[in-house]
Design a protein around this motif. Structure first.
Motif, mmCIF file in Angstrom:
data_model
loop_
_atom_site.group_PDB
_atom_site.id
_atom_site.type_symbol
_atom_site.label_atom_id
_atom_site.label_comp_id
_atom_site.label_asym_id
_atom_site.label_seq_id
_atom_site.Cartn_x
_atom_site.Cartn_y
_atom_site.Cartn_z
ATOM 1 N N ALA A 113 -35.488 6.058 26.521
ATOM 2 C CA ALA A 113 -35.645 4.705 26.590
ATOM 3 C C ALA A 113 -36.725 4.580 25.423
ATOM 4 N N ASP A 114 -35.792 3.364 25.074
ATOM 5 C CA ASP A 114 -37.171 2.673 24.161
ATOM 6 C C ASP A 114 -37.909 2.211 25.442
ATOM 7 N N PRO A 115 -38.758 1.782 25.160
ATOM 8 C CA PRO A 115 -39.604 1.582 26.466
ATOM 9 C C PRO A 115 -40.171 -0.090 26.964
ATOM 10 N N LEU A 116 -40.428 -0.038 25.293
ATOM 11 C CA LEU A 116 -40.807 -1.685 24.335
ATOM 12 C C LEU A 116 -40.885 -1.496 22.797
ATOM 13 N N ASP A 117 -39.064 -2.138 23.049
ATOM 14 C CA ASP A 117 -38.883 -2.589 21.374
ATOM 15 C C ASP A 117 -39.384 -3.490 21.643
ATOM 16 N N GLY A 118 -39.278 -3.513 19.565
ATOM 17 C CA GLY A 118 -40.262 -4.599 19.501
ATOM 18 C C GLY A 118 -41.811 -5.179 19.604
ATOM 19 N N SER A 119 -42.350 -4.096 20.006
ATOM 20 C CA SER A 119 -43.450 -4.871 21.028
ATOM 21 C C SER A 119 -44.725 -4.979 20.149
ATOM 22 N N ARG A 225 -29.219 -15.635 12.169
ATOM 23 C CA ARG A 225 -30.832 -15.657 13.594
ATOM 24 C C ARG A 225 -30.918 -14.286 13.178
ATOM 25 N N TYR A 226 -31.958 -14.015 12.746
ATOM 26 C CA TYR A 226 -32.890 -12.982 13.129
ATOM 27 C C TYR A 226 -34.424 -12.583 13.259
ATOM 28 N N SER A 227 -34.576 -12.230 14.403
ATOM 29 C CA SER A 227 -35.986 -12.460 15.252
ATOM 30 C C SER A 227 -37.154 -11.434 14.745
ATOM 31 N N GLY A 228 -36.808 -9.716 14.491
ATOM 32 C CA GLY A 228 -37.098 -8.871 14.265
ATOM 33 C C GLY A 228 -37.505 -8.274 15.207
ATOM 34 N N GLY A 229 -36.777 -8.228 16.722
ATOM 35 C CA GLY A 229 -36.314 -7.637 18.287
ATOM 36 C C GLY A 229 -35.065 -7.085 18.373
ATOM 37 N N PHE A 230 -34.352 -6.690 17.780
ATOM 38 C CA PHE A 230 -33.725 -5.626 17.899
ATOM 39 C C PHE A 230 -32.944 -5.607 19.521
ATOM 40 N N VAL A 231 -33.346 -6.254 20.498
ATOM 41 C CA VAL A 231 -33.302 -6.502 21.990
ATOM 42 C C VAL A 231 -32.592 -7.836 22.268
ATOM 43 N N VAL A 244 -22.523 -11.332 14.598
ATOM 44 C CA VAL A 244 -23.006 -9.486 13.918
ATOM 45 C C VAL A 244 -24.378 -8.423 14.075
ATOM 46 N N PHE A 245 -24.834 -8.353 14.299
ATOM 47 C CA PHE A 245 -26.075 -7.445 13.944
ATOM 48 C C PHE A 245 -25.919 -6.181 13.101
ATOM 49 N N THR A 246 -26.869 -6.446 10.995
ATOM 50 C CA THR A 246 -26.571 -5.147 10.536
ATOM 51 C C THR A 246 -28.139 -4.639 10.670
ATOM 52 N N TYR A 247 -28.448 -3.228 10.740
ATOM 53 C CA TYR A 247 -29.559 -2.534 10.053
ATOM 54 C C TYR A 247 -29.319 -1.488 9.289
ATOM 55 N N PRO A 248 -28.563 -1.891 7.599
ATOM 56 C CA PRO A 248 -27.681 -0.969 7.107
ATOM 57 C C PRO A 248 -29.194 0.041 6.208
ATOM 58 N N GLY A 256 -31.170 4.057 7.658
ATOM 59 C CA GLY A 256 -31.797 3.076 8.009
ATOM 60 C C GLY A 256 -32.745 2.948 8.792
ATOM 61 N N LYS A 257 -32.863 2.346 9.590
ATOM 62 C CA LYS A 257 -34.721 2.012 10.551
ATOM 63 C C LYS A 257 -33.947 2.418 12.093
ATOM 64 N N LEU A 258 -32.803 2.286 12.622
ATOM 65 C CA LEU A 258 -33.255 2.020 13.998
ATOM 66 C C LEU A 258 -32.817 3.562 14.607
ATOM 67 N N ARG A 259 -32.635 3.665 15.566
ATOM 68 C CA ARG A 259 -32.513 5.304 16.357
ATOM 69 C C ARG A 259 -31.217 5.688 17.452
ATOM 70 N N PHE A 262 -32.001 5.850 21.390
ATOM 71 C CA PHE A 262 -32.511 5.792 22.142
ATOM 72 C C PHE A 262 -32.339 3.690 21.893
ATOM 73 N N GLU A 263 -32.220 3.358 20.369
ATOM 74 C CA GLU A 263 -31.507 1.931 19.909
ATOM 75 C C GLU A 263 -29.910 1.647 20.281
ATOM 76 N N LEU A 264 -29.623 2.337 19.556
ATOM 77 C CA LEU A 264 -28.231 2.287 19.064
ATOM 78 C C LEU A 264 -27.706 2.549 19.937
HETATM 79 O O1 F6P Z 1 -37.257 -0.880 17.144
HETATM 80 C C1 F6P Z 1 -38.178 -1.188 15.669
HETATM 81 C C2 F6P Z 1 -37.856 -2.699 15.656
HETATM 82 O O2 F6P Z 1 -38.705 -3.416 15.610
HETATM 83 C C3 F6P Z 1 -36.430 -3.603 16.505
HETATM 84 O O3 F6P Z 1 -36.920 -3.691 17.467
HETATM 85 C C4 F6P Z 1 -36.180 -4.353 15.514
HETATM 86 O O4 F6P Z 1 -35.014 -4.816 15.210
HETATM 87 C C5 F6P Z 1 -36.333 -3.923 13.851
HETATM 88 O O5 F6P Z 1 -37.383 -2.846 14.359
HETATM 89 C C6 F6P Z 1 -36.947 -4.493 13.186
HETATM 90 O O6 F6P Z 1 -37.432 -4.304 11.869
HETATM 91 P P1 F6P Z 1 -37.950 -4.967 10.697
HETATM 92 O O7 F6P Z 1 -39.180 -5.709 11.101
HETATM 93 O O8 F6P Z 1 -37.373 -4.068 9.791
HETATM 94 O O9 F6P Z 1 -36.890 -6.078 10.478
#
Ligand code: F6P
Ligand code: MN
Length: 315
Positions: A113-119, A225-231, A244-248, A256-259, A262-264
């Protein structure tokens, strides 16, 4: 599929709720109950979000991210709901640094689980979400494609929605006022090519091959289109049927950043079940065997055209 398997459109007179949908799709009972239990848990997490009044705890989680009390609360709620469900053999989450075994000797399933992504988006009232992976073995035992049997996410936005796959397509449900998850999109199918892109990381840190790839998409007129919340960012691609969504990987963070766990992996499972793809640039996300719970990876996920194009630039 056995006798349980019927065409949902035969039932359009009725509300198709989550349990009915899973039963008609012929999903195995224990997996059905587990998915149901997690969907119900989403309601409790949502209630917690409402009551939190957006308070920060000022803690840091094991990955060094600032941790809201809400992350921790969502994790505790999930653990409480799953620990005695009888359906979960072991649980691990982004908030923990280990796999926690549960006493469910007859159960087959490992839940991630990523219990609360983008919290951190809570203060701005943007959508946030819960991401779940369901594995038949430890997520560290093999590549995701061998261990995963299901995935789901819940979005907490203007509406609460839940998207799941148990290997028989990807489907969306909306929580109605009666507290039922009602089918809204069955067998979500991504178009071959979309028109939106969601670009993580800082442009100044991008590697030249990634930059060239993005320039091609820009040349083709993709909309940002990028909100900063993966979900919500992945949800947008699924519901709009492409993009497409990319986190390179970057100079600073080649992985990269994402796990991965739990996420990918869960999102890759849902995207593939919707006819899309997910790669780290070289191999499918579901072909990677996680080295640790904290394994990170670059990601390119969405419609086939954009993901295949990313592979051309990155391999
Ligand atoms: O869980 C990590 C996260 O918050 C994702 O929800 C999101 O896609 C990403 O980080 C956003 O990262 P950044 O703030 O670098 O754009
Ligand atoms: Mn996250």
């Amino acid at each position: 599929m056995g006798n349980n398997s019927r065409n949902i459109s035969d039932y359009t007179k009725f509300i198709v709720d989550l349990r009915r949908h899973m039963w008609m799709a012929g999903i195995e009972m224990e997996l059905r109950r587990l998915i149901w239990q997690i969907a119900v848990t989403g309601k409790y997490i949502s209630a917690k979000i409402h009551e939190s009044n957006r308070k920060l705890a000022g803690l840091r989680n094991i990955h060094g991210d600032e941790q809201l009390a809400l992350d921790k609360s969502a994790d505790v709620i999930l653990q409480n709901q799953l620990q005695y469900s009888g359906f979960v053999k072991a649980y691990c989450s982004e908030e923990l640094d280990r796999i926690v075994p549960y006493e469910a000797p007859s159960s087959k399933y490992h839940v991630t689980a990523d219990p609360l992504d983008g919290s951190s988006l809570v203060d701005t009232n943007l959508a946030i979400g819960t991401i779940i992976g369901i594995h038949r073995d430890s997520p560290l035992a093999a590549e995701g494609r061998k261990t995963m049997v299901g995935a789901m996410y819940i979005t907490y936005g203007p509406l609460i929605t839940m998207v799941y796959s148990a290997g028989k397509g990807t489907h969306e449900f909306v929580l109605n006022r009666e507290g039922e998850y009602v089918l809204s999109e069955e067998n979500i199918t991504l178009d071959e090519k979309g028109s939106i892109y969601s670009l993580g990381g800082l442009r100044k840190d991008w590697l030249p091959e990634h930059l060239k790839y993005v320039e091609v998409l820009e040349g083709e007129g993709y909309k940002l289109r990028y909100s900063g919340g993966f979900v919500p960012d992945i949800n947008q691609i699924l519901i709009k049927r492409g993009g497409v969504f990319t986190y390179p990987g970057t100079r600073k963070d080649p992985k990269g950043k994402l796990r991965l766990i739990f996420e990918l992996q869960p999102m890759a499972f849902l995207a593939e079940q919707a006819g899309g793809m997910a790669t780290d640039g070289k191999q499918d996300i579901l072909a990677i065997r996680p080295e640790s719970l904290n394994h990170r990876s670059p990601i390119y996920i969405g419609s086939r055209y954009e993901v295949e194009k990313a592979r051309e630039f990155l391999t």
